[in-house]
Design a protein around this motif. Structure first.
Motif, PDB file in Angstrom:
ATOM      1  N   MET A  79       0.551  -0.699   0.031  1.00  0.00           N
ATOM      2  CA  MET A  79       0.362   0.297   0.331  1.00  0.00           C
ATOM      3  C   MET A  79       0.902   1.295   0.103  1.00  0.00           C
ATOM      4  SD  MET A  79      -2.679   1.347   3.541  1.00  0.00           S
ATOM      5  CE  MET A  79      -3.038  -0.341   3.573  1.00  0.00           C
ATOM      6  N   LYS A  80       0.459   2.126  -0.281  1.00  0.00           N
ATOM      7  CA  LYS A  80       1.164   3.619  -0.736  1.00  0.00           C
ATOM      8  C   LYS A  80       0.133   4.376  -0.277  1.00  0.00           C
ATOM      9  CE  LYS A  80       2.584   2.269  -5.678  1.00  0.00           C
ATOM     10  NZ  LYS A  80       1.631   3.121  -6.536  1.00  0.00           N
ATOM     11  N   THR A  81       1.142   5.810   0.320  1.00  0.00           N
ATOM     12  CA  THR A  81       0.169   6.759   0.905  1.00  0.00           C
ATOM     13  C   THR A  81       1.121   8.182   0.910  1.00  0.00           C
ATOM     14  OG1 THR A  81      -0.356   5.009   2.899  1.00  0.00           O
ATOM     15  CG2 THR A  81      -0.336   6.794   3.654  1.00  0.00           C
ATOM     16  N   GLU A  82      -0.089   8.555   1.034  1.00  0.00           N
ATOM     17  CA  GLU A  82       0.153   9.890   0.113  1.00  0.00           C
ATOM     18  C   GLU A  82      -0.997  10.633   1.429  1.00  0.00           C
ATOM     19  OE1 GLU A  82      -1.122  12.039  -3.845  1.00  0.00           O
ATOM     20  OE2 GLU A  82      -1.214   9.428  -3.754  1.00  0.00           O
ATOM     21  N   SER A  83      -0.316  11.917   1.518  1.00  0.00           N
ATOM     22  CA  SER A  83      -1.013  13.312   2.583  1.00  0.00           C
ATOM     23  C   SER A  83      -1.588  14.405   1.189  1.00  0.00           C
ATOM     24  CB  SER A  83       0.094  13.768   3.568  1.00  0.00           C
ATOM     25  OG  SER A  83       0.285  12.846   4.630  1.00  0.00           O
ATOM     26  N   LEU A  84      -2.941  14.663   1.001  1.00  0.00           N
ATOM     27  CA  LEU A  84      -3.940  15.400   0.963  1.00  0.00           C
ATOM     28  C   LEU A  84      -3.515  16.336   1.397  1.00  0.00           C
ATOM     29  CD1 LEU A  84      -5.237  12.684  -1.849  1.00  0.00           C
ATOM     30  CD2 LEU A  84      -2.644  14.091  -2.559  1.00  0.00           C
ATOM     31  N   GLU A  85      -4.571  17.326   0.200  1.00  0.00           N
ATOM     32  CA  GLU A  85      -4.422  18.514   0.793  1.00  0.00           C
ATOM     33  C   GLU A  85      -5.810  17.909   2.543  1.00  0.00           C
ATOM     34  OE1 GLU A  85      -6.446  22.951   1.095  1.00  0.00           O
ATOM     35  OE2 GLU A  85      -6.227  21.324  -1.124  1.00  0.00           O
ATOM     36  N   HIS A  86      -6.692  17.711   2.130  1.00  0.00           N
ATOM     37  CA  HIS A  86      -7.890  17.407   2.974  1.00  0.00           C
ATOM     38  C   HIS A  86      -7.576  16.154   4.340  1.00  0.00           C
ATOM     39  CE1 HIS A  86      -9.725  20.865   1.359  1.00  0.00           C
ATOM     40  NE2 HIS A  86      -9.592  20.757   0.038  1.00  0.00           N
ATOM     41  N   GLY A  87      -6.946  15.493   3.457  1.00  0.00           N
ATOM     42  CA  GLY A  87      -6.274  13.569   4.742  1.00  0.00           C
ATOM     43  C   GLY A  87      -5.298  13.026   4.084  1.00  0.00           C
ATOM     44  N   THR A  88      -5.962  11.371   4.096  1.00  0.00           N
ATOM     45  CA  THR A  88      -4.521  10.473   3.940  1.00  0.00           C
ATOM     46  C   THR A  88      -5.273  10.008   2.686  1.00  0.00           C
ATOM     47  OG1 THR A  88      -3.456  10.610   5.870  1.00  0.00           O
ATOM     48  CG2 THR A  88      -3.264   8.819   4.577  1.00  0.00           C
ATOM     49  N   LEU A  89      -4.528   9.722   1.669  1.00  0.00           N
ATOM     50  CA  LEU A  89      -5.157   8.811   0.353  1.00  0.00           C
ATOM     51  C   LEU A  89      -3.946   7.516   0.494  1.00  0.00           C
ATOM     52  CD1 LEU A  89      -6.566   7.977  -2.223  1.00  0.00           C
ATOM     53  CD2 LEU A  89      -5.020   9.170  -3.274  1.00  0.00           C
ATOM     54  N   ASP A  90      -4.739   7.041   0.820  1.00  0.00           N
ATOM     55  CA  ASP A  90      -4.458   5.170   0.428  1.00  0.00           C
ATOM     56  C   ASP A  90      -4.225   4.437  -1.409  1.00  0.00           C
ATOM     57  OD1 ASP A  90      -3.301   5.459   3.352  1.00  0.00           O
ATOM     58  OD2 ASP A  90      -4.893   4.159   4.152  1.00  0.00           O
ATOM     59  N   THR A  91      -3.338   4.517  -1.263  1.00  0.00           N
ATOM     60  CA  THR A  91      -2.791   3.947  -2.838  1.00  0.00           C
ATOM     61  C   THR A  91      -2.929   1.717  -2.597  1.00  0.00           C
ATOM     62  OG1 THR A  91      -2.252   5.015  -4.137  1.00  0.00           O
ATOM     63  CG2 THR A  91      -2.762   3.358  -5.353  1.00  0.00           C
ATOM     64  N   TRP A  92      -4.181   0.622  -3.122  1.00  0.00           N
ATOM     65  CA  TRP A  92      -3.534  -0.539  -2.532  1.00  0.00           C
ATOM     66  C   TRP A  92      -3.677  -1.104  -3.616  1.00  0.00           C
ATOM     67  CZ3 TRP A  92      -7.029  -2.943   2.094  1.00  0.00           C
ATOM     68  CH2 TRP A  92      -7.096  -2.171   3.131  1.00  0.00           C
ATOM     69  N   THR A  93      -3.015  -2.191  -4.156  1.00  0.00           N
ATOM     70  CA  THR A  93      -2.712  -3.501  -5.229  1.00  0.00           C
ATOM     71  C   THR A  93      -3.571  -4.377  -4.855  1.00  0.00           C
ATOM     72  OG1 THR A  93      -1.326  -4.563  -3.759  1.00  0.00           O
ATOM     73  CG2 THR A  93      -0.381  -3.012  -4.614  1.00  0.00           C
ATOM     74  N   PRO A  94      -4.017  -4.633  -6.431  1.00  0.00           N
ATOM     75  CA  PRO A  94      -5.307  -5.440  -6.332  1.00  0.00           C
ATOM     76  C   PRO A  94      -5.218  -6.940  -5.401  1.00  0.00           C
ATOM     77  CG  PRO A  94      -4.816  -4.534  -8.949  1.00  0.00           C
ATOM     78  CD  PRO A  94      -3.897  -3.766  -7.788  1.00  0.00           C
ATOM     79  N   GLN A  95      -4.047  -6.903  -5.160  1.00  0.00           N
ATOM     80  CA  GLN A  95      -4.441  -7.989  -4.547  1.00  0.00           C
ATOM     81  C   GLN A  95      -3.959  -7.891  -2.956  1.00  0.00           C
ATOM     82  OE1 GLN A  95      -3.446 -11.543  -5.897  1.00  0.00           O
ATOM     83  NE2 GLN A  95      -4.228 -11.384  -3.569  1.00  0.00           N
ATOM     84  N   GLU A  96      -3.689  -7.176  -2.212  1.00  0.00           N
ATOM     85  CA  GLU A  96      -3.897  -6.170  -1.556  1.00  0.00           C
ATOM     86  C   GLU A  96      -5.379  -6.256  -0.682  1.00  0.00           C
ATOM     87  OE1 GLU A  96      -0.150  -3.718  -0.388  1.00  0.00           O
ATOM     88  OE2 GLU A  96      -2.364  -3.067  -1.189  1.00  0.00           O
ATOM     89  N   VAL A  97      -6.337  -5.107  -1.894  1.00  0.00           N
ATOM     90  CA  VAL A  97      -7.777  -5.335  -2.697  1.00  0.00           C
ATOM     91  C   VAL A  97      -8.595  -6.669  -1.811  1.00  0.00           C
ATOM     92  CG1 VAL A  97      -8.969  -4.751  -3.507  1.00  0.00           C
ATOM     93  CG2 VAL A  97      -7.796  -3.429  -3.082  1.00  0.00           C
ATOM     94  N   ALA A  98      -7.375  -8.270  -3.142  1.00  0.00           N
ATOM     95  CA  ALA A  98      -8.537  -8.866  -2.742  1.00  0.00           C
ATOM     96  C   ALA A  98      -8.322  -9.986  -1.766  1.00  0.00           C
ATOM     97  CB  ALA A  98      -7.768  -9.700  -3.994  1.00  0.00           C
ATOM     98  N   ASP A  99      -6.966  -9.402  -0.788  1.00  0.00           N
ATOM     99  CA  ASP A  99      -6.539 -10.510   0.109  1.00  0.00           C
ATOM    100  C   ASP A  99      -7.907  -9.608   1.557  1.00  0.00           C
ATOM    101  OD1 ASP A  99      -5.087 -11.912  -0.352  1.00  0.00           O
ATOM    102  OD2 ASP A  99      -3.509 -10.880  -0.497  1.00  0.00           O
ATOM    103  N   ALA A 100      -8.047  -8.553   2.154  1.00  0.00           N
ATOM    104  CA  ALA A 100      -8.830  -7.640   2.827  1.00  0.00           C
ATOM    105  C   ALA A 100     -10.012  -7.839   2.347  1.00  0.00           C
ATOM    106  CB  ALA A 100      -8.395  -6.140   2.786  1.00  0.00           C
ATOM    107  N   TYR A 101     -10.893  -7.803   1.061  1.00  0.00           N
ATOM    108  CA  TYR A 101     -12.719  -8.038   0.625  1.00  0.00           C
ATOM    109  C   TYR A 101     -12.350  -9.927   0.825  1.00  0.00           C
ATOM    110  CZ  TYR A 101     -16.298  -7.287  -2.066  1.00  0.00           C
ATOM    111  OH  TYR A 101     -17.728  -7.289  -2.459  1.00  0.00           O
ATOM    112  N   LEU A 102     -11.741 -10.356   0.845  1.00  0.00           N
ATOM    113  CA  LEU A 102     -11.887 -12.012   1.098  1.00  0.00           C
ATOM    114  C   LEU A 102     -12.297 -12.496   2.860  1.00  0.00           C
ATOM    115  CD1 LEU A 102     -12.845 -14.923  -0.234  1.00  0.00           C
ATOM    116  CD2 LEU A 102     -10.430 -14.841   0.360  1.00  0.00           C
ATOM    117  N   LYS A 103     -11.266 -11.441   3.569  1.00  0.00           N
ATOM    118  CA  LYS A 103     -11.291 -11.627   4.762  1.00  0.00           C
ATOM    119  C   LYS A 103     -12.576 -10.147   5.380  1.00  0.00           C
ATOM    120  CE  LYS A 103      -6.567 -11.885   5.424  1.00  0.00           C
ATOM    121  NZ  LYS A 103      -5.412 -11.619   5.761  1.00  0.00           N
ATOM    122  N   GLY A 104     -13.769 -10.412   4.699  1.00  0.00           N
ATOM    123  CA  GLY A 104     -14.408  -9.102   4.658  1.00  0.00           C
ATOM    124  C   GLY A 104     -14.003  -7.561   6.163  1.00  0.00           C
ATOM    125  N   GLU A 105     -12.237  -6.758   5.972  1.00  0.00           N
ATOM    126  CA  GLU A 105     -11.992  -6.282   6.102  1.00  0.00           C
ATOM    127  C   GLU A 105     -12.238  -4.792   5.517  1.00  0.00           C
ATOM    128  OE1 GLU A 105      -8.309  -8.929   8.461  1.00  0.00           O
ATOM    129  OE2 GLU A 105      -7.610  -7.665   6.690  1.00  0.00           O
TER     130      GLU A 105
END
Length: 128
Positions: free
Chosen positions: A1-27
């Motif tokens: 996961m990449k994290t960057e600070s924008l003007e209004h908060g923090t934006l995380d950019t997840w890889t498809p595999q990170e999304v798939a793993d977390a989604y499968l676990k209901g996270e």
């Protein structure tokens, strides 16, 4: 996961595999911001649809309980919707790198359309 600070908060950019793993676990809560037509043709199984043109930030799920992760076709619209969420008061939000194209490139399963019948079906790509 990449994290960057924008003007209004923090934006995380997840890889498809990170999304798939977390989604499968209901996270996470996974939200597709593409058009209804794009979603009907193919989408990640169980993802919620909130098209960028119509999304109402005050109706999004609570990001404190389970992180919200947006996705689109390429990552451009989902990044824009994530920025809109930060502007609307979320302090941290996420989107999926590469969008649905990245999901497919990672050979992850999705709901597609059977071109012979027009019916939805589960597509299980083989990693190659």
């Amino acid at each position: 996961m990449k994290t960057e600070s924008l003007e209004h908060g923090t934006l995380d950019t997840w890889t498809p595999q990170e999304v798939a793993d977390a989604y499968l676990k209901g996270e996470i809560v996974l939200i597709d911001v593409r058009t209804p037509a794009e979603y009907l043709f193919e989408h990640i199984d169980g993802a919620m649809l909130a098209p960028m043109s119509f999304v109402k930030m005050h109706n999004l799920p609570d990001n404190d309980r389970r992180p919200v992760v947006f996705y689109c076709g390429s990552g451009m619209r989902s990044r824009r919707v994530a920025a809109m969420a930060l502007e609307a008061g979320y302090d941290r939000i996420a989107h999926m790198e590469g969008g649905f194209g990245g999901w497919k490139a990672a050979s992850l399963p999705y709901i597609g359309t059977n071109m012979a019948t027009g019916a939805p079906h589960l597509v299980q790509p083989q990693a190659g």
